[in-house]
Design an enzyme around this catalytic site. Sequence first.
Site, PDB file in Angstrom:
ATOM      1  N   ASP A  70      74.798  47.176  41.010  1.00 15.57           N
ATOM      2  CA  ASP A  70      74.729  45.904  40.287  1.00 15.57           C
ATOM      3  C   ASP A  70      73.445  45.139  40.569  1.00 15.57           C
ATOM      4  O   ASP A  70      73.411  43.899  40.553  1.00 15.57           O
ATOM      5  CB  ASP A  70      75.944  45.010  40.618  1.00 15.57           C
ATOM      6  CG  ASP A  70      77.246  45.702  40.278  1.00 15.57           C
ATOM      7  OD1 ASP A  70      77.267  46.461  39.299  1.00 15.57           O
ATOM      8  OD2 ASP A  70      78.239  45.488  40.996  1.00 15.57           O
ATOM      9  N   GLY A  91      78.738  49.729  35.403  1.00 13.59           N
ATOM     10  CA  GLY A  91      78.696  48.709  34.354  1.00 13.59           C
ATOM     11  C   GLY A  91      77.277  48.179  34.325  1.00 13.59           C
ATOM     12  O   GLY A  91      76.855  47.487  35.250  1.00 13.59           O
ATOM     13  N   GLN A 135      75.269  53.055  40.187  1.00 10.81           N
ATOM     14  CA  GLN A 135      75.605  52.605  41.558  1.00 10.81           C
ATOM     15  C   GLN A 135      74.308  52.308  42.326  1.00 10.81           C
ATOM     16  O   GLN A 135      73.364  51.830  41.732  1.00 10.81           O
ATOM     17  CB  GLN A 135      76.473  53.652  42.275  1.00 10.81           C
ATOM     18  CG  GLN A 135      77.902  53.741  41.736  1.00 10.81           C
ATOM     19  CD  GLN A 135      78.050  54.590  40.497  1.00 10.81           C
ATOM     20  OE1 GLN A 135      77.595  55.704  40.467  1.00 10.81           O
ATOM     21  NE2 GLN A 135      78.700  54.087  39.469  1.00 10.81           N
TER      22      GLN A 135
HETATM   23  P1  GDP Z   1      73.556  47.072  37.040  1.00  5.11           P
HETATM   24  O1  GDP Z   1      74.886  47.685  37.284  1.00  5.11           O
HETATM   25  O2  GDP Z   1      72.584  47.371  38.133  1.00  5.11           O
HETATM   26  O3  GDP Z   1      72.993  47.402  35.688  1.00  5.11           O
HETATM   27  O4  GDP Z   1      73.780  45.494  37.089  1.00  5.11           O
HETATM   28  P2  GDP Z   1      74.967  44.655  36.376  1.00  5.11           P
HETATM   29  O5  GDP Z   1      74.741  44.640  34.921  1.00  5.11           O
HETATM   30  O6  GDP Z   1      76.289  45.137  36.857  1.00  5.11           O
HETATM   31  O7  GDP Z   1      74.756  43.226  37.034  1.00  5.11           O
HETATM   32  C1  GDP Z   1      73.568  42.532  36.900  1.00  5.11           C
HETATM   33  C2  GDP Z   1      73.870  41.177  36.238  1.00  5.11           C
HETATM   34  O8  GDP Z   1      72.760  40.317  36.411  1.00  5.11           O
HETATM   35  C3  GDP Z   1      74.090  41.262  34.749  1.00  5.11           C
HETATM   36  O9  GDP Z   1      74.992  40.256  34.374  1.00  5.11           O
HETATM   37  C4  GDP Z   1      72.704  40.988  34.162  1.00  5.11           C
HETATM   38  O10 GDP Z   1      72.757  40.446  32.861  1.00  5.11           O
HETATM   39  C5  GDP Z   1      72.203  39.956  35.141  1.00  5.11           C
HETATM   40  N1  GDP Z   1      70.754  39.944  35.366  1.00  5.11           N
HETATM   41  C6  GDP Z   1      69.876  40.978  35.425  1.00  5.11           C
HETATM   42  N2  GDP Z   1      68.650  40.538  35.778  1.00  5.11           N
HETATM   43  C7  GDP Z   1      68.752  39.193  35.952  1.00  5.11           C
HETATM   44  C8  GDP Z   1      67.850  38.178  36.360  1.00  5.11           C
HETATM   45  O11 GDP Z   1      66.673  38.410  36.669  1.00  5.11           O
HETATM   46  N3  GDP Z   1      68.343  36.900  36.457  1.00  5.11           N
HETATM   47  C9  GDP Z   1      69.630  36.599  36.162  1.00  5.11           C
HETATM   48  N4  GDP Z   1      70.020  35.344  36.286  1.00  5.11           N
HETATM   49  N5  GDP Z   1      70.513  37.526  35.774  1.00  5.11           N
HETATM   50  C10 GDP Z   1      70.089  38.815  35.687  1.00  5.11           C
HETATM   51  P1  IMO Z   2      76.773  50.067  38.810  1.00  2.13           P
HETATM   52  O1  IMO Z   2      76.178  51.320  38.205  1.00  2.13           O
HETATM   53  C1  IMO Z   2      78.887  48.344  42.195  1.00  2.13           C
HETATM   54  C2  IMO Z   2      81.856  50.895  44.164  1.00  2.13           C
HETATM   55  C3  IMO Z   2      83.302  50.495  44.082  1.00  2.13           C
HETATM   56  C4  IMO Z   2      83.789  51.010  45.430  1.00  2.13           C
HETATM   57  C5  IMO Z   2      83.014  52.303  45.593  1.00  2.13           C
HETATM   58  C6  IMO Z   2      83.784  53.551  45.192  1.00  2.13           C
HETATM   59  O2  IMO Z   2      77.237  49.080  37.827  1.00  2.13           O
HETATM   60  O3  IMO Z   2      75.833  49.540  39.843  1.00  2.13           O
HETATM   61  P2  IMO Z   2      84.442  54.566  42.816  1.00  2.13           P
HETATM   62  O4  IMO Z   2      85.265  54.021  41.709  1.00  2.13           O
HETATM   63  O5  IMO Z   2      83.039  54.894  42.437  1.00  2.13           O
HETATM   64  O6  IMO Z   2      85.091  55.706  43.531  1.00  2.13           O
HETATM   65  O7  IMO Z   2      84.371  53.359  43.912  1.00  2.13           O
HETATM   66  O8  IMO Z   2      81.868  52.174  44.783  1.00  2.13           O
HETATM   67  N1  IMO Z   2      81.159  51.040  42.863  1.00  2.13           N
HETATM   68  C7  IMO Z   2      80.256  50.159  42.400  1.00  2.13           C
HETATM   69  N2  IMO Z   2      79.836  48.976  42.908  1.00  2.13           N
HETATM   70  N3  IMO Z   2      78.346  48.822  41.052  1.00  2.13           N
HETATM   71  C8  IMO Z   2      78.732  50.015  40.557  1.00  2.13           C
HETATM   72  O9  IMO Z   2      78.109  50.611  39.526  1.00  2.13           O
HETATM   73  C9  IMO Z   2      79.769  50.723  41.214  1.00  2.13           C
HETATM   74  N4  IMO Z   2      80.400  51.893  40.975  1.00  2.13           N
HETATM   75  C10 IMO Z   2      81.246  52.077  42.005  1.00  2.13           C
HETATM   76  O10 IMO Z   2      83.435  49.098  43.963  1.00  2.13           O
HETATM   77  O11 IMO Z   2      83.384  50.145  46.455  1.00  2.13           O
HETATM   78 MG    MG Z   3      76.890  47.109  37.398  1.00  6.13          MG
END
Ligand code: GDP
Ligand code: IMO
Ligand code: MG
Length: 446
Positions: free
Chosen positions: A13, A40, A224
């Site tokens: 994330d 996600g 991840q």
């Molecule tokens: P990912 O799994 O690494 O693609 O990250 P996620 O999408 O799960 O979480 C990142 C969150 O931060 C999302 O809601 C993005 O829209 C948001 N985001 C990404 N870059 C920035 C940023 O520079 N500033 C802010 N405020 N939000 C950001």
């Molecule tokens: P993105 O790609 C954050 C975490 C779960 C749990 C561990 C194992 O969005 O960064 P699983 O279901 O994979 O067996 O769970 O890994 N986890 C993540 N945490 N971002 C993700 O994906 C994750 N995918 C799995 O919360 O701790």
């Molecule tokens: Mg994510």
Amino acid sequence: MPVLVVVGAQWGDEGKGKIIDLLTERVDIVARYQGGHNAGHTVVVGMEEFILHLIPSGVLHKGKQCIIGNGVVIDPAALIEEMDGLASRGIAIDENLLISRNAHLIMPYHKAIDVANEKLRGNKKIGTTGRGIGPAYADKISRRGIRMEDLLEPDIFRDRLATNIGEANFILERFYNAPVVNQDQVFEEYMSYAQRLKKYVTDTTLFINQAIAKKKKVLAEGAQGTHLDVDHGTYPFVTSSSPTAGGACTGLGIGPNTITEVMGIVKAYTTRVGSGPFPTEQENAMGELLRSRGREFGATTGRPRRCGWVDTLIIRHAVRVNGFTSVAITKLDVLDTLDELKICVGYEYKGKLYEEMPSDLSVLERCTPRYITMPGWKQTTIGIRKYGDLPKKARAYIEKVCRLSGVKPAIISTGARRDETIIMEQPFKKAVKTPAPRGKKTSAGR
Ligand code: GDP
Ligand code: IMO
Ligand code: MG
């Protein structure tokens, strides 16, 4: 033959989706190499937000080839739902998507076992996403997994399903005391998925390697993050695949020498979802503030993310195991209102100071982080696009974090939208650099 691998540097994330979407403009192919719909990845385009789970984050760009590689585990129902969701928002999924024949399937019993196992573990649970990821990878490694190519052969699929479901149902019923899965129902369901997905299934390894030979640019999308890697993460509180850069080779079938750049995505603070050690976690008002300002709720499960200070030990570990050539720092704007910021520079445990991340879980769980403190900049950075326009104290923070972590920033993200970004160094610069003319001395030759 440039391949750029994008890897999360922390616990997922980090904002990979945003950066991958941004870099897609510069590449021909975006290929996911591991994980499943536990991921996600959020991409914000104008006022619209898209959350991608299995489909590469490059899909929002027309004319780019998206690939789901052999290292990914696929729940076909989730994939079809995602395809339909995108189509309903005007994003066509057609020839722009290819799925590896060798990608393994997540079956309903994988999900059932994942959920039952977490329940049984009680307060020792991993905190998985409950998507069946671990059991699907376990079957793959145990050499009894069912692959996309098997889905296309009803007789083979029926046979493999019968063998596997017998054992899975035995475990579900006898060991977990959980409901079993109906074989005929699964067969019918999966045959309908096969009809829907068969046109996308191909030898993606051949496709990517042929594209690389034609000098097409490939972005390998990691899901991840480094510290969720089954080998290099905080085991056993990890996912079951290899998000680190090496995973791109096995998860796509490309040679290590095709990789020209590895970009680490580093959030300007740290978050984690699920259980496991997190030395700089702030279970207090500061953690709450980061969660609410950063909107730190899981893009897949909606769970509140644990939040804390940036930790240069975990970034340094990520630099080592991935070989980052540059990093993108994300979510700097989330820190805009803070009076002061802490940067973790060491862990203290039983009188010993650790300056590099220990693999010993008990140290990570019980250590006291040692911090340095930097002043906050107390002004907005949202949408800033030039490094020089950032407040001096924000620059000082970035420079300190990068210096202590041993990384070079190429991108700084100042908001969720595409245009809210500072680009300091364009990726693929090295790969497209023209060689020095013959006879002229290069610096290396001096
Ligand atoms: P990912 O799994 O690494 O693609 O990250 P996620 O999408 O799960 O979480 C990142 C969150 O931060 C999302 O809601 C993005 O829209 C948001 N985001 C990404 N870059 C920035 C940023 O520079 N500033 C802010 N405020 N939000 C950001
Ligand atoms: P993105 O790609 C954050 C975490 C779960 C749990 C561990 C194992 O969005 O960064 P699983 O279901 O994979 O067996 O769970 O890994 N986890 C993540 N945490 N971002 C993700 O994906 C994750 N995918 C799995 O919360 O701790
Ligand atoms: Mg994510």
